[in-house]
Write an enzyme that holds these catalytic residues in place. Structure first.
Site, mmCIF file in Angstrom:
data_model
loop_
_atom_site.group_PDB
_atom_site.id
_atom_site.type_symbol
_atom_site.label_atom_id
_atom_site.label_comp_id
_atom_site.label_asym_id
_atom_site.label_seq_id
_atom_site.Cartn_x
_atom_site.Cartn_y
_atom_site.Cartn_z
ATOM 1 N N HIS A 128 -2.361 -0.593 -10.217
ATOM 2 C CA HIS A 128 -2.911 0.432 -9.321
ATOM 3 C C HIS A 128 -2.992 -0.035 -7.862
ATOM 4 O O HIS A 128 -3.664 0.585 -7.049
ATOM 5 C CB HIS A 128 -4.289 0.883 -9.817
ATOM 6 C CG HIS A 128 -4.228 1.635 -11.108
ATOM 7 N ND1 HIS A 128 -5.318 1.843 -11.923
ATOM 8 C CD2 HIS A 128 -3.187 2.239 -11.737
ATOM 9 C CE1 HIS A 128 -4.950 2.536 -12.999
ATOM 10 N NE2 HIS A 128 -3.664 2.780 -12.906
ATOM 11 N N CYS A 136 0.916 0.445 7.273
ATOM 12 C CA CYS A 136 1.326 1.473 8.231
ATOM 13 C C CYS A 136 2.536 2.212 7.658
ATOM 14 O O CYS A 136 3.524 1.583 7.283
ATOM 15 C CB CYS A 136 1.677 0.847 9.577
ATOM 16 S SG CYS A 136 2.420 2.065 10.705
HETATM 17 ZN ZN ZN Z 1 2.721 0.800 12.590
#
Ligand code: ZN
Length: 245
Positions: A128, A136
């Site tokens: 998980h 990002c």
């Molecule tokens: Zn970034």
């Protein structure tokens, strides 16, 4: 022939005997391994929960909620899912010791807290994901759990301003196939499979242990599981005590 032990000392002794006999051990762990370290099960509601949050956990842990209520998602994530004060318990520490000794080949876990790595385990398959990786979505820069805790509102990438998503599998998202494959391989090649802290009723736990072909299945769980009859040993006690040997 299944043996069920509720006495922690006897359970630990029986577990040790089986590990001594085995050559290739895989551990498959669920939420109970983490709750033994004092980590609350973030999927469950308690009194404190209702004072703080307007939505049930299964809603807040969904991919749709992350996209549409990102601030509320991060409030929940910081408050309930990241628990940096928790320490590895005897089960985490013993499994790491057994890996160093060449006994344990893999730890497959449904937990996202990184406690197996904190205990020293190297081959940890996180079905998980982990709160320790926050990525990002634009430039792939990864941020730590500590970094996320230091932010408020919706965190964004320091490099490019992109959206950051925890590397945690949310409801509505698929599991990572490479992690699944590695888990299947590890379980297939084990001669002792220890399943701990899971009731074995939810996907993927129930499906994955079907790949086990050895004859020694040990289950460590306080409550009975549907697989107990298939186990050679059931340790129906606190998992940290079962590993205290
Ligand atoms: Zn970034």
């Amino acid at each position: 022939m299944s043996q069920t032990l509720t006495d922690p000392t006897k359970a630990a002794q029986a577990l040790k005997e089986r590990i001594d006999r085995a050559s290739s051990v895989v551990f498959f762990g669920g939420a109970g391994v983490s709750t033994a370290s004092g980590i609350p099960d973030f999927r469950s509601e308690d009194g404190l929960y209702h004072m703080k949050f307007d939505y049930p956990p299964e809603t807040m842990l969904s991919h749709d909620f992350y996209l549409t209520h990102t601030k509320e998602f991060y409030d929940f994530y910081r408050d309930r899912m990241i628990c940096l004060d928790a320490k590895p318990n005897r089960a985490h520490l013993k499994l790491a010791e057994l890996e160093r000794a060449g006994k344990v080949t893999a730890v497959v876990t449904q937990n996202i807290d990184g406690l197996h790595q904190a205990a020293g385990s190297k081959n940890v398959l996180e079905l998980h994901g982990s709160v320790h990786r926050n990525v990002c979505q634009s430039c792939d820069t990864t941020y730590s759990a500590e970094w996320v805790l230091g932010t408020t509102g919706v965190p964004t990438c320091e490099r490019c301003g992109g959206a950051i998503k925890p590397d945690v599998v949310l409801y509505g998202e698929g599991l990572d196939t490479a992690t699944i494959d590695a888990s299947v391989q590890a379980i297939m090649h084990a001669d002792l499979l220890i399943v701990g802290g899971t009731s074995l009723v939810v996907y993927p736990a129930a499906g994955l242990i079907q790949y086990f072909g050895g004859d020694d299945l040990v289950i460590c769980n306080m409550q009975p599981t549907p697989q107990d009859a298939a186990a050679s040993l059931v340790c129906a006690c606190d998992i940290a005590k079962a590993f205290d040997f």
